[in-house]
Scaffold this motif. Structure first.
Motif, PDB file in Angstrom:
ATOM      1  N   LEU A   1       0.827  -1.203   0.000  1.00 64.61           N
ATOM      2  CA  LEU A   1       0.000   0.000   0.000  1.00 64.61           C
ATOM      3  C   LEU A   1       0.862   1.254   0.000  1.00 64.61           C
ATOM      4  O   LEU A   1       1.886   1.318   0.684  1.00 64.61           O
ATOM      5  N   ASP A   2       0.428   2.224  -0.743  1.00 72.10           N
ATOM      6  CA  ASP A   2       1.029   3.547  -0.658  1.00 72.10           C
ATOM      7  C   ASP A   2       0.708   4.156   0.703  1.00 72.10           C
ATOM      8  O   ASP A   2      -0.387   3.964   1.232  1.00 72.10           O
ATOM      9  N   ARG A   3       1.661   4.887   1.275  1.00 70.72           N
ATOM     10  CA  ARG A   3       1.446   5.409   2.627  1.00 70.72           C
ATOM     11  C   ARG A   3       0.344   6.457   2.687  1.00 70.72           C
ATOM     12  O   ARG A   3      -0.123   6.800   3.776  1.00 70.72           O
ATOM     13  N   HIS A   4      -0.088   6.963   1.532  1.00 67.22           N
ATOM     14  CA  HIS A   4      -1.169   7.946   1.527  1.00 67.22           C
ATOM     15  C   HIS A   4      -2.536   7.299   1.284  1.00 67.22           C
ATOM     16  O   HIS A   4      -3.537   8.005   1.176  1.00 67.22           O
ATOM     17  N   ALA A   5      -2.586   5.967   1.191  1.00 69.17           N
ATOM     18  CA  ALA A   5      -3.860   5.301   0.977  1.00 69.17           C
ATOM     19  C   ALA A   5      -4.822   5.620   2.116  1.00 69.17           C
ATOM     20  O   ALA A   5      -4.408   5.712   3.283  1.00 69.17           O
ATOM     21  N   PRO A   6      -6.102   5.823   1.818  1.00 76.15           N
ATOM     22  CA  PRO A   6      -7.055   6.284   2.845  1.00 76.15           C
ATOM     23  C   PRO A   6      -7.154   5.382   4.065  1.00 76.15           C
ATOM     24  O   PRO A   6      -7.405   5.858   5.170  1.00 76.15           O
ATOM     25  N   LEU A   7      -6.960   4.079   3.901  1.00 74.82           N
ATOM     26  CA  LEU A   7      -7.160   3.163   5.026  1.00 74.82           C
ATOM     27  C   LEU A   7      -5.982   3.112   5.983  1.00 74.82           C
ATOM     28  O   LEU A   7      -6.115   2.584   7.087  1.00 74.82           O
ATOM     29  N   THR A   8      -4.840   3.647   5.585  1.00 70.23           N
ATOM     30  CA  THR A   8      -3.636   3.404   6.378  1.00 70.23           C
ATOM     31  C   THR A   8      -3.699   4.030   7.770  1.00 70.23           C
ATOM     32  O   THR A   8      -3.168   3.460   8.722  1.00 70.23           O
ATOM     33  N   ARG A   9      -4.335   5.163   7.900  1.00 72.80           N
ATOM     34  CA  ARG A   9      -4.379   5.807   9.225  1.00 72.80           C
ATOM     35  C   ARG A   9      -5.205   4.986  10.205  1.00 72.80           C
ATOM     36  O   ARG A   9      -4.802   4.776  11.355  1.00 72.80           O
ATOM     37  N   ALA A  10      -6.368   4.503   9.760  1.00 68.94           N
ATOM     38  CA  ALA A  10      -7.201   3.694  10.655  1.00 68.94           C
ATOM     39  C   ALA A  10      -6.494   2.391  11.014  1.00 68.94           C
ATOM     40  O   ALA A  10      -6.529   1.946  12.176  1.00 68.94           O
ATOM     41  N   LEU A  11      -5.844   1.763  10.046  1.00 69.25           N
ATOM     42  CA  LEU A  11      -5.107   0.534  10.318  1.00 69.25           C
ATOM     43  C   LEU A  11      -3.958   0.789  11.284  1.00 69.25           C
ATOM     44  O   LEU A  11      -3.699  -0.013  12.187  1.00 69.25           O
ATOM     45  N   THR A  12      -3.285   1.906  11.116  1.00 70.74           N
ATOM     46  CA  THR A  12      -2.156   2.235  11.987  1.00 70.74           C
ATOM     47  C   THR A  12      -2.615   2.476  13.411  1.00 70.74           C
ATOM     48  O   THR A  12      -2.038   1.946  14.369  1.00 70.74           O
ATOM     49  N   ARG A  13      -3.664   3.279  13.590  1.00 71.01           N
ATOM     50  CA  ARG A  13      -4.143   3.566  14.948  1.00 71.01           C
ATOM     51  C   ARG A  13      -4.536   2.282  15.665  1.00 71.01           C
ATOM     52  O   ARG A  13      -4.207   2.086  16.849  1.00 71.01           O
ATOM     53  N   TYR A  14      -5.238   1.406  14.969  1.00 71.40           N
ATOM     54  CA  TYR A  14      -5.669   0.167  15.591  1.00 71.40           C
ATOM     55  C   TYR A  14      -4.465  -0.716  15.935  1.00 71.40           C
ATOM     56  O   TYR A  14      -4.388  -1.275  17.037  1.00 71.40           O
ATOM     57  N   THR A  15      -3.521  -0.839  15.019  1.00 68.73           N
ATOM     58  CA  THR A  15      -2.372  -1.715  15.247  1.00 68.73           C
ATOM     59  C   THR A  15      -1.532  -1.233  16.420  1.00 68.73           C
ATOM     60  O   THR A  15      -1.016  -2.042  17.203  1.00 68.73           O
ATOM     61  N   LEU A  16      -1.404   0.059  16.597  1.00 62.44           N
ATOM     62  CA  LEU A  16      -0.643   0.574  17.739  1.00 62.44           C
ATOM     63  C   LEU A  16      -1.306   0.190  19.057  1.00 62.44           C
ATOM     64  O   LEU A  16      -0.626  -0.143  20.041  1.00 62.44           O
ATOM     65  N   ARG A  17      -2.646   0.205  19.087  1.00 56.71           N
ATOM     66  CA  ARG A  17      -3.365  -0.255  20.295  1.00 56.71           C
ATOM     67  C   ARG A  17      -3.113  -1.739  20.535  1.00 56.71           C
ATOM     68  O   ARG A  17      -2.945  -2.179  21.677  1.00 56.71           O
ATOM     69  N   VAL A  18      -3.085  -2.511  19.451  1.00 57.80           N
ATOM     70  CA  VAL A  18      -2.827  -3.948  19.570  1.00 57.80           C
ATOM     71  C   VAL A  18      -1.447  -4.197  20.162  1.00 57.80           C
ATOM     72  O   VAL A  18      -1.275  -5.014  21.072  1.00 57.80           O
ATOM     73  N   LEU A  19      -0.435  -3.496  19.658  1.00 56.69           N
ATOM     74  CA  LEU A  19       0.934  -3.700  20.147  1.00 56.69           C
ATOM     75  C   LEU A  19       1.042  -3.389  21.632  1.00 56.69           C
ATOM     76  O   LEU A  19       1.719  -4.106  22.386  1.00 56.69           O
ATOM     77  N   ASP A  20       0.383  -2.327  22.078  1.00 59.36           N
ATOM     78  CA  ASP A  20       0.387  -1.998  23.505  1.00 59.36           C
ATOM     79  C   ASP A  20      -0.244  -3.122  24.315  1.00 59.36           C
ATOM     80  O   ASP A  20       0.267  -3.539  25.360  1.00 59.36           O
ATOM     81  N   THR A  21      -1.386  -3.624  23.834  1.00 60.07           N
ATOM     82  CA  THR A  21      -2.108  -4.666  24.563  1.00 60.07           C
ATOM     83  C   THR A  21      -1.313  -5.965  24.605  1.00 60.07           C
ATOM     84  O   THR A  21      -1.362  -6.696  25.612  1.00 60.07           O
ATOM     85  N   LEU A  22      -0.574  -6.266  23.554  1.00 61.23           N
ATOM     86  CA  LEU A  22       0.210  -7.496  23.499  1.00 61.23           C
ATOM     87  C   LEU A  22       1.552  -7.375  24.202  1.00 61.23           C
ATOM     88  O   LEU A  22       2.350  -8.322  24.198  1.00 61.23           O
ATOM     89  N   GLY A  23       1.814  -6.227  24.794  1.00 64.36           N
ATOM     90  CA  GLY A  23       3.031  -6.058  25.584  1.00 64.36           C
ATOM     91  C   GLY A  23       4.304  -6.043  24.767  1.00 64.36           C
ATOM     92  O   GLY A  23       5.354  -6.476  25.242  1.00 64.36           O
ATOM     93  N   VAL A  24       4.245  -5.528  23.556  1.00 70.27           N
ATOM     94  CA  VAL A  24       5.434  -5.464  22.704  1.00 70.27           C
ATOM     95  C   VAL A  24       6.311  -4.301  23.176  1.00 70.27           C
ATOM     96  O   VAL A  24       5.888  -3.148  23.165  1.00 70.27           O
ATOM     97  N   VAL A  25       7.518  -4.622  23.604  1.00 74.12           N
ATOM     98  CA  VAL A  25       8.449  -3.618  24.123  1.00 74.12           C
ATOM     99  C   VAL A  25       9.515  -3.269  23.094  1.00 74.12           C
ATOM    100  O   VAL A  25       9.937  -2.120  22.995  1.00 74.12           O
ATOM    101  N   CYS A  26       9.976  -4.252  22.360  1.00 69.82           N
ATOM    102  CA  CYS A  26      10.946  -3.965  21.306  1.00 69.82           C
ATOM    103  C   CYS A  26      10.913  -5.084  20.281  1.00 69.82           C
ATOM    104  O   CYS A  26      10.441  -6.191  20.558  1.00 69.82           O
ATOM    105  N   GLY A  27      11.374  -4.776  19.080  1.00 69.62           N
ATOM    106  CA  GLY A  27      11.471  -5.777  18.035  1.00 69.62           C
ATOM    107  C   GLY A  27      10.339  -5.725  17.030  1.00 69.62           C
ATOM    108  O   GLY A  27       9.419  -4.909  17.130  1.00 69.62           O
ATOM    109  N   PRO A  28      10.355  -6.621  16.045  1.00 68.66           N
ATOM    110  CA  PRO A  28       9.382  -6.603  14.958  1.00 68.66           C
ATOM    111  C   PRO A  28       8.117  -7.381  15.305  1.00 68.66           C
ATOM    112  O   PRO A  28       8.138  -8.322  16.094  1.00 68.66           O
ATOM    113  N   VAL A  29       7.012  -6.975  14.678  1.00 70.94           N
ATOM    114  CA  VAL A  29       5.754  -7.720  14.750  1.00 70.94           C
ATOM    115  C   VAL A  29       5.092  -7.624  13.383  1.00 70.94           C
ATOM    116  O   VAL A  29       5.047  -6.542  12.777  1.00 70.94           O
ATOM    117  N   SER A  30       4.583  -8.745  12.896  1.00 75.71           N
ATOM    118  CA  SER A  30       3.790  -8.761  11.671  1.00 75.71           C
ATOM    119  C   SER A  30       2.355  -9.095  12.059  1.00 75.71           C
ATOM    120  O   SER A  30       2.096 -10.160  12.619  1.00 75.71           O
TER     121      SER A  30
END
Length: 429
Positions: free
Chosen positions: A259-288
């Motif tokens: 996806l291009d970073r300006h695609a309309p869905l990217t902001r909603a996907l990003t906001r949600y994924t950041l909440r997921v990472l916090d909930t899953l206790g990700v402190v460092c490193g990669p996540v797919s």
């Protein structure tokens, strides 16, 4: 929350953690598989990669690997964490990463004992188990799929009876297991798919749990992230790249588009994924993370895995965005190597084309046509010149990349036409 920068640079902060170590460093790669690119990335940066392999020996031993191997040393972990940590400390290891899904929990335990950056090892299932992830998200009030994690078919059928849905999704609980989810439309379908999936999962994982859930609606996306410790000691999540997935009617992957970073869905996907990472206790490193997102609905997590989302398209991704999958992950636990060149992004379009797994090899003449298409930049081993005629192209895919979207789409249509014409000879019988 920071605004978008190049390549989806969006960050958030959670709980405190250890600071990133400085200096050239030696990194331990735990349970690396054949697709792991950490060793190559470390050597390219002038660093020392050490492999940690679980092995049935009385104590861990440190020895040089074969001359043509990518690791300068190997440590065998035989169950004694104390001995393994001692061996790694003697090698001056200053970072630990998981080389596969099988290495996540052990990598986090080793990192904790070494006092280097890593997530809480007591919560490792949050970063590798789909069922545990969904339950944790639901408890935290983050949208998640409804489902049940179990080893009992009877329990799964009871849950389905209590939650009548149009379709269900049956999948391994353990992320990273090479077993495709199965769409089931009724109880008999669940009962039919259950035994075969249990047997297949048992061949690839010690965790025999399956997850029966509602079938995700809408499109599916892959959101790749890396988390590093900031200057204030707090984790910062960065979305590095997003991909849109398309599936066949029976749920198998058909294509995956960068996806291009300006695609309309990217902001909603990003906001949600950041909440997921916090909930899953990700402190460092990669996540797919795989996320489903339909029109008029909120995103929901399908599953997340705390290892780099490596693929055949990594070289095309590097050319298109300037991002290097494994170098980004290493930057989360080691200070970036000085003077490391960063490729200039080209903005090229990238499409991964997936084919249904088949046995029987590939038609040689049609394979030559496929490899000669203008936007083909990579093919999986079963499609390469000289591949065995009897090869089984499980997970076969082709990577298309080009500056013009129309050229990429034209070659995509040709690929599907070749498939229809008999690219896989077994289809003709």
């Amino acid at each position: 929350m920071a605004l978008f920068c190049a390549a989806f640079e969006v960050s958030t902060r959670t709980t405190a953690g250890p600071r990133v170590t400085t200096g050239p460093g030696t990194a331990a790669v735990v349970a690396p598989d054949d697709d792991c690119g950490y060793a190559t990335a470390l050597l390219r940066q002038g660093r020392q990669p050490v492999a940690v392999h679980p092995a049935p020996r009385p104590r861990p031993s440190v020895h040089a690997v074969r001359a043509d191997g990518p690791y300068v040393r190997t440590v065998e972990h035989c169950g004694s964490l104390r001995q393994t940590v001692k061996a790694l400390r003697a090698l001056d290891v200053s970072a630990v990463v998981a080389g596969s899904a099988a290495g996540i929990e052990l990598a986090e335990r080793i990192a904790w004992h070494l006092g280097v950056p890593g997530s809480d090892p007591g919560a490792a299932p949050l970063r590798q188990d789909h069922g545990v992830q969904a339950a944790a998200l639901a408890r935290a009030g983050v949208p998640a799929l409804r489902g049940v994690r179990t080893t009992s078919l009877a329990e799964a059928l009871r849950w389905a009876a209590e939650h009548p849905l149009g379709d269900y999704l049956l999948a391994p609980a353990a992320a990273g297991v090479p077993v495709e989810a199965v769409v089931c439309s009724h109880a008999s379908g669940i009962g039919s798919a259950w035994p075969a999936m249990r047997r297949t999962v048992a061949r690839h994982s010690h965790d025999h749990h399956l997850v029966l859930s509602e079938r995700p609606s809408g499109r599916q996306f892959v959101v790749n992230t890396v988390t590093r410790i900031g200057l204030d000691g707090l984790p910062e999540h960065t979305v590095t790249d997003l991909w849109a997935r398309a599936h066949t009617p029976d749920g198998l992957p058909a294509r995956t588009d960068l996806l291009d970073r300006h695609a309309p869905l990217t902001r909603a996907l990003t906001r949600y994924t950041l909440r997921v990472l916090d909930t899953l206790g990700v402190v460092c490193g990669p996540v797919s993370s795989r996320v489903a997102f339909g029109a008029g609905r909120t995103p929901v997590l399908v599953g997340a895995l705390a290892v780099p989302g490596a693929s055949l398209a990594d070289d095309a991704l590097r050319a298109a965005t300037g991002r290097d999958r494994f170098a980004d992950a290493l930057d989360a636990v080691l200070a970036p190597a000085p003077g490391r060149p960063v490729p200039a992004p080209t903005g090229r379009h990238v499409v991964r084309v997936h084919f249904r797994p088949r046995a029987g090899g590939v038609d040689p003449s049609l394979g030559r046509v496929l490899r000669g298409l203008p936007t083909v930049v990579a093919v999986s081993p079963g499609l390469r010149a000289g591949a065995s005629a009897g090869a089984t192209p499980v997970g076969t895919e082709v990577v298309l990349s080009g500056a013009e979207p129309r050229a990429v789409e034209a070659d995509y249509r040709v690929l599907r036409a070749l498939e229809h014409e008999g690219l896989f000879p077994a289809d003709r019988t």
